[in-house]
Design a protein around this motif. Structure first.
Motif, PDB file in Angstrom:
ATOM      1  N   ASP A  52      -9.275  32.534  -5.944  1.00 43.54           N
ATOM      2  CA  ASP A  52      -8.917  33.947  -5.842  1.00 43.54           C
ATOM      3  C   ASP A  52      -7.418  34.079  -5.678  1.00 43.54           C
ATOM      4  N   VAL A  53      -6.792  34.840  -6.586  1.00 45.32           N
ATOM      5  CA  VAL A  53      -5.390  35.203  -6.469  1.00 45.32           C
ATOM      6  C   VAL A  53      -5.344  36.731  -6.467  1.00 45.32           C
ATOM      7  N   VAL A  54      -4.160  37.318  -6.464  1.00 42.09           N
ATOM      8  CA  VAL A  54      -4.046  38.770  -6.369  1.00 42.09           C
ATOM      9  C   VAL A  54      -4.770  39.445  -7.535  1.00 42.09           C
ATOM     10  N   ASN A  55      -5.803  40.209  -7.205  1.00 41.52           N
ATOM     11  CA  ASN A  55      -6.553  41.023  -8.171  1.00 41.52           C
ATOM     12  C   ASN A  55      -7.264  40.224  -9.261  1.00 41.52           C
ATOM     13  N   GLU A  56      -7.485  38.933  -9.056  1.00 37.12           N
ATOM     14  CA  GLU A  56      -8.174  38.128 -10.059  1.00 37.12           C
ATOM     15  C   GLU A  56      -9.039  37.070  -9.377  1.00 37.12           C
ATOM     16  N   ARG A  57     -10.165  36.772 -10.000  1.00 30.90           N
ATOM     17  CA  ARG A  57     -11.003  35.652  -9.590  1.00 30.90           C
ATOM     18  C   ARG A  57     -11.080  34.697 -10.767  1.00 30.90           C
ATOM     19  N   LEU A  58     -10.667  33.463 -10.551  1.00 33.02           N
ATOM     20  CA  LEU A  58     -10.544  32.480 -11.624  1.00 33.02           C
ATOM     21  C   LEU A  58     -11.601  31.397 -11.448  1.00 33.02           C
ATOM     22  N   PHE A  59     -12.327  31.099 -12.521  1.00 32.50           N
ATOM     23  CA  PHE A  59     -13.329  30.043 -12.502  1.00 32.50           C
ATOM     24  C   PHE A  59     -12.721  28.821 -13.185  1.00 32.50           C
ATOM     25  N   ILE A  60     -12.596  27.724 -12.443  1.00 33.93           N
ATOM     26  CA  ILE A  60     -11.931  26.538 -12.955  1.00 33.93           C
ATOM     27  C   ILE A  60     -12.968  25.437 -13.150  1.00 33.93           C
ATOM     28  N   SER A  61     -13.440  25.315 -14.383  1.00 30.70           N
ATOM     29  CA  SER A  61     -14.380  24.259 -14.744  1.00 30.70           C
ATOM     30  C   SER A  61     -13.601  23.027 -15.190  1.00 30.70           C
ATOM     31  N   PRO A  62     -14.263  21.884 -15.411  1.00 29.57           N
ATOM     32  CA  PRO A  62     -13.525  20.624 -15.654  1.00 29.57           C
ATOM     33  C   PRO A  62     -12.603  20.617 -16.865  1.00 29.57           C
ATOM     34  N   GLU A  63     -12.757  21.558 -17.791  1.00 29.25           N
ATOM     35  CA  GLU A  63     -11.851  21.568 -18.947  1.00 29.25           C
ATOM     36  C   GLU A  63     -10.664  22.500 -18.732  1.00 29.25           C
ATOM     37  N   LYS A  64     -10.535  23.048 -17.508  1.00 28.85           N
ATOM     38  CA  LYS A  64      -9.460  23.993 -17.220  1.00 28.85           C
ATOM     39  C   LYS A  64      -8.708  23.586 -15.948  1.00 28.85           C
ATOM     40  N   ALA A  65      -7.530  24.180 -15.778  1.00 28.29           N
ATOM     41  CA  ALA A  65      -6.738  24.002 -14.575  1.00 28.29           C
ATOM     42  C   ALA A  65      -6.096  25.343 -14.251  1.00 28.29           C
ATOM     43  N   VAL A  66      -5.738  25.545 -12.989  1.00 28.02           N
ATOM     44  CA  VAL A  66      -5.045  26.777 -12.626  1.00 28.02           C
ATOM     45  C   VAL A  66      -3.632  26.425 -12.180  1.00 28.02           C
ATOM     46  N   TRP A  67      -2.672  27.158 -12.696  1.00 24.39           N
ATOM     47  CA  TRP A  67      -1.267  27.007 -12.327  1.00 24.39           C
ATOM     48  C   TRP A  67      -0.943  28.035 -11.254  1.00 24.39           C
ATOM     49  N   LEU A  68      -0.467  27.560 -10.098  1.00 23.05           N
ATOM     50  CA  LEU A  68      -0.151  28.416  -8.965  1.00 23.05           C
ATOM     51  C   LEU A  68       1.315  28.214  -8.601  1.00 23.05           C
ATOM     52  N   PRO A  69       2.190  29.125  -8.999  1.00 26.98           N
ATOM     53  CA  PRO A  69       3.607  28.943  -8.685  1.00 26.98           C
ATOM     54  C   PRO A  69       3.888  29.069  -7.188  1.00 26.98           C
ATOM     55  N   LYS A  70       5.028  28.593  -6.781  1.00 29.34           N
ATOM     56  CA  LYS A  70       5.438  28.649  -5.378  1.00 29.34           C
ATOM     57  C   LYS A  70       5.247  30.056  -4.809  1.00 29.34           C
ATOM     58  N   GLY A  71       4.644  30.124  -3.621  1.00 28.85           N
ATOM     59  CA  GLY A  71       4.474  31.401  -2.942  1.00 28.85           C
ATOM     60  C   GLY A  71       3.279  32.206  -3.386  1.00 28.85           C
ATOM     61  N   CYS A  72       2.538  31.741  -4.387  1.00 32.79           N
ATOM     62  CA  CYS A  72       1.359  32.471  -4.870  1.00 32.79           C
ATOM     63  C   CYS A  72       0.216  32.306  -3.870  1.00 32.79           C
ATOM     64  N   GLU A  73      -0.189  33.396  -3.237  1.00 34.50           N
ATOM     65  CA  GLU A  73      -1.289  33.312  -2.268  1.00 34.50           C
ATOM     66  C   GLU A  73      -2.602  33.105  -3.002  1.00 34.50           C
TER      67      GLU A  73
END
Length: 268
Positions: A52-73
């Motif tokens: 969960d990031v601001v206003n979004e819910r991300l589903f990260i399955s084994p073929e994906k990755a999530v990029w979270l920049p510095k300071g991203c809650e």
């Protein structure tokens, strides 16, 4: 070694430009909202992560990755358990967007490089083989394709709780009129407010929710009939039709493609 890795979460800076942290998250585990003083690339080698990031819910399955920049809650959870890897990257790295999170389609090459780097010592050599692997990882990240199948989350309290209810019960089939009555607004008002806050119609949002939930369940090795019933379909046929319409693949084709792209996944 694990204690040293965990201590990195409390540090203000990293000992090296890149550090790989790996761990297993048991079923129903949850990391509450937090931030880092560095960038993070997070993915699961098995299982599905919900980020969960601001206003979004991300589903990260084994073929994906999530990029979270510095300071991203962000907060991280998993319904069925997951093996995860976190690539912590110095905040000076600028080759990916440093203002917002994104979901990336991770490649076999990047997975292999991250696994290799996960065996390095915390204070690995800044020259030679280790640094070459790190440099290749960093130069490969901007080449990863972005994935747009996130789940936007409304900001108002009423719609937030409505979406939470739908998320917790994806098998439910309520008309827009019934849902509108639950939050004491007209059908037209609900449709207008939902589109404004999420950029999607309620019907399209619900369909994407079931698709993303299907990916989560497919990664648990449950059979397709059971998954279809859990998502409120009367039989596998309409479920397969929905999945193919959303992804271009049947559920079985999706799983076969995942295994091909993720040779490190353990078979049960």
């Amino acid at each position: 070694m694990e204690k040293n890795k965990l201590a990195l979460l409390e540090m203000e800076s990293l000992p090296r430009e890149v550090f790989v942290r790996q761990q297993y998250m048991p079923a129903q585990h949850f990391f509450p909202a937090h931030t880092h003083n560095w960038h993070q690339l997070l993915y699961a080698t098995s299982g599905v992560l919900t980020v969960d990031v601001v206003n979004e819910r991300l589903f990260i399955s084994p073929e994906k990755a999530v990029w979270l920049p510095k300071g991203c809650e962000h907060s991280v959870s998993t319904a069925f358990g997951a093996e995860l890897k976190s690539l912590y990257i110095n905040a000076n790295y600028q080759q990916l967007d440093t203002t917002k999170s994104s979901v990336l389609e991770i490649t076999t090459l990047v997975k292999s490089l991250v696994i290799e780097a996960s065996h390095f010592e915390t204070n690995y050599s800044k020259t030679g083989y280790e640094q070459q692997v790190i440099a290749l990882i960093l130069s490969s990240l901007p080449r990863l394709k972005q994935d747009k199948t996130h789940l936007p989350w409304p900001t108002s309290s009423a719609l937030y709780h409505l979406c939470t209810q739908l998320y917790n019960h994806p098998e439910a089939r309520h008309s827009t009129a019934v849902l509108a009555k639950e939050i004491n607004v007209s059908k037209r008002t609900l449709e207008r407010r939902f589109l404004k806050e999420t950029g999607m119609s309620l019907q399209a949002w619900s369909l994407r929710l079931r698709f993303l939930k299907a990916i989560e369940l497919l990664n648990t090795n449950q059979n397709i009939t059971r998954i279809a019933l859990e998502l409120g379909y009367s039989s596998p046929s309409p479920f397969i039709y929905m999945f193919r319409a959303q992804s271009g693949f049947s559920p079985r084709q999706y799983l076969a493609a995942c295994k091909k792209q993720n040779p490190f996944t353990k078979s049960n």
